[in-house]
Design an enzyme around this catalytic site. Structure first.
Site, PDB file in Angstrom:
ATOM      1  N   ARG A  78       0.833  -1.187   0.000  1.00 35.96           N
ATOM      2  CA  ARG A  78       0.000   0.000   0.000  1.00 35.96           C
ATOM      3  C   ARG A  78       0.881   1.255   0.000  1.00 35.96           C
ATOM      4  NH1 ARG A  78      -2.388  -3.628   3.567  1.00 35.96           N
ATOM      5  NH2 ARG A  78      -4.568  -4.155   3.138  1.00 35.96           N
ATOM      6  N   LYS A 103      -1.864  -2.544   7.520  1.00 37.92           N
ATOM      7  CA  LYS A 103      -3.198  -2.124   7.952  1.00 37.92           C
ATOM      8  C   LYS A 103      -3.662  -2.986   9.125  1.00 37.92           C
ATOM      9  CE  LYS A 103      -7.591  -0.943   5.696  1.00 37.92           C
ATOM     10  NZ  LYS A 103      -8.345  -1.043   4.426  1.00 37.92           N
ATOM     11  N   HIS A 173      -2.111   3.353  -6.184  1.00 36.96           N
ATOM     12  CA  HIS A 173      -3.044   2.259  -5.889  1.00 36.96           C
ATOM     13  C   HIS A 173      -3.325   1.424  -7.141  1.00 36.96           C
ATOM     14  CE1 HIS A 173      -5.660   0.344  -3.031  1.00 36.96           C
ATOM     15  NE2 HIS A 173      -6.683   0.398  -3.852  1.00 36.96           N
ATOM     16  N   ARG A 176      -0.826  -1.238  -7.412  1.00 41.47           N
ATOM     17  CA  ARG A 176      -1.129  -2.351  -6.496  1.00 41.47           C
ATOM     18  C   ARG A 176      -2.152  -3.295  -7.129  1.00 41.47           C
ATOM     19  NH1 ARG A 176      -1.605  -4.118  -1.045  1.00 41.47           N
ATOM     20  NH2 ARG A 176      -3.736  -4.138  -0.231  1.00 41.47           N
ATOM     21  N   HIS A 199      -4.607  -8.769   2.568  1.00 45.75           N
ATOM     22  CA  HIS A 199      -6.059  -8.688   2.726  1.00 45.75           C
ATOM     23  C   HIS A 199      -6.518  -9.667   3.795  1.00 45.75           C
ATOM     24  CE1 HIS A 199      -6.225  -7.272  -1.726  1.00 45.75           C
ATOM     25  NE2 HIS A 199      -6.148  -6.250  -0.903  1.00 45.75           N
ATOM     26  N   TYR A 208      -9.651  -7.103  -6.299  1.00 45.21           N
ATOM     27  CA  TYR A 208      -8.417  -6.484  -6.774  1.00 45.21           C
ATOM     28  C   TYR A 208      -7.973  -7.045  -8.119  1.00 45.21           C
ATOM     29  CZ  TYR A 208      -6.711  -3.425  -3.088  1.00 45.21           C
ATOM     30  OH  TYR A 208      -6.528  -2.374  -2.241  1.00 45.21           O
TER      31      TYR A 208
END
Length: 240
Positions: A78, A103, A173, A176, A199, A208
């Site tokens: 990220r 995250k 992004h 990614r 994730h 994604y």
């Protein structure tokens, strides 16, 4: 939804401090927002973007800019994770970024490949030209020797994407997303892509991955060939 969240936070504070005894925000429901497809770069476009950065960047920032793109493309990190990297986290021997904060306050070691290692070695050799007298631990530095700002990186990626002939908006992004999709095209198991992207749910990983029309056709054609082959093996012998 953003305004609702702000109001809920405000009234939560007012309740906690005793300045209010009620919270009218409890009646506010979140609004359903249609899912928007992200702009995803193909592998060819990502290669073109790196080549453009290599060609168009000024010598002072060329190795830094190339290293940044290669990290995004080959690690699926990220934006916040890349911006938080420090020099001490780079382990060129084992090809790892050590103890990256992910995250949800999760800590993990991010794997990178030879392409990234070569770009990092080149940049780290040039980095002292950007570094200030007072050592700044951040891996990627600005022209003032400070940690590179998120907005600077976003503008840089968008500008070089236009120079590369990519007409739609491109952000870090999007790199990614492109990385996850390229891994899927290379038949990487989705659970492995999930781990690389960090994730918590496979459903997020599936969103994604954006397979192109031709790739979907190839996958369905491959299924048809496998079905025919299996049917041929299971077919009864012809009557005599």
């Amino acid at each position: 939804n953003t305004k609702r969240s702000a109001l809920c936070a405000l009234y939560g504070f007012l309740l906690a401090t005793g300045l209010r005894t009620d919270a009218p925000t409890t009646a506010l429901e979140r609004q359903r927002v249609p899912y928007r497809e992200a702009s995803v770069l193909s592998l060819e476009e990502m290669v073109r973007l790196v080549d453009t950065v290599e060609r168009e960047s000024t010598p002072t920032y060329r190795s830094r800019n190339v290293a940044l793109l290669q990290v995004f493309i080959h690690t699926a990190l990220r934006l916040s994770e890349v911006m938080s990297l420090t020099v001490s986290q780079v382990d060129l021997q084992t090809h790892l970024f050590r103890s990256v904060k992910r995250k949800g306050n999760k800590i993990f070691d991010a794997v990178f490949n030879d392409v990234v290692a070569e770009a990092l070695e080149r940049y780290l050799a040039d980095r002292p030209r950007l570094a200030r007298a007072d050592a700044v631990p951040a891996l990627f530095l600005s022209d003032r020797g400070l940690p590179l700002a998120r907005r600077t990186l976003q503008v840089m990626v968008g500008r070089y994407a236009k120079l590369a002939g990519i007409s739609r908006p491109v952000s870090p992004h999007a790199l990614r997303h492109g990385s996850a999709t390229a891994l899927a095209v290379l038949n990487t198991p989705i659970t492995t892509i999930q781990q690389i992207c960090g994730h918590s749910s496979v459903a997020t990983t599936q969103r994604y991955i954006h397979m192109a029309g031709r790739e979907r056709h190839d996958a369905i054609d491959k299924l048809g060939r496998a079905f025919r082959a299996e049917r041929g093996r299971a077919a009864p012998p012809p009557p005599t």
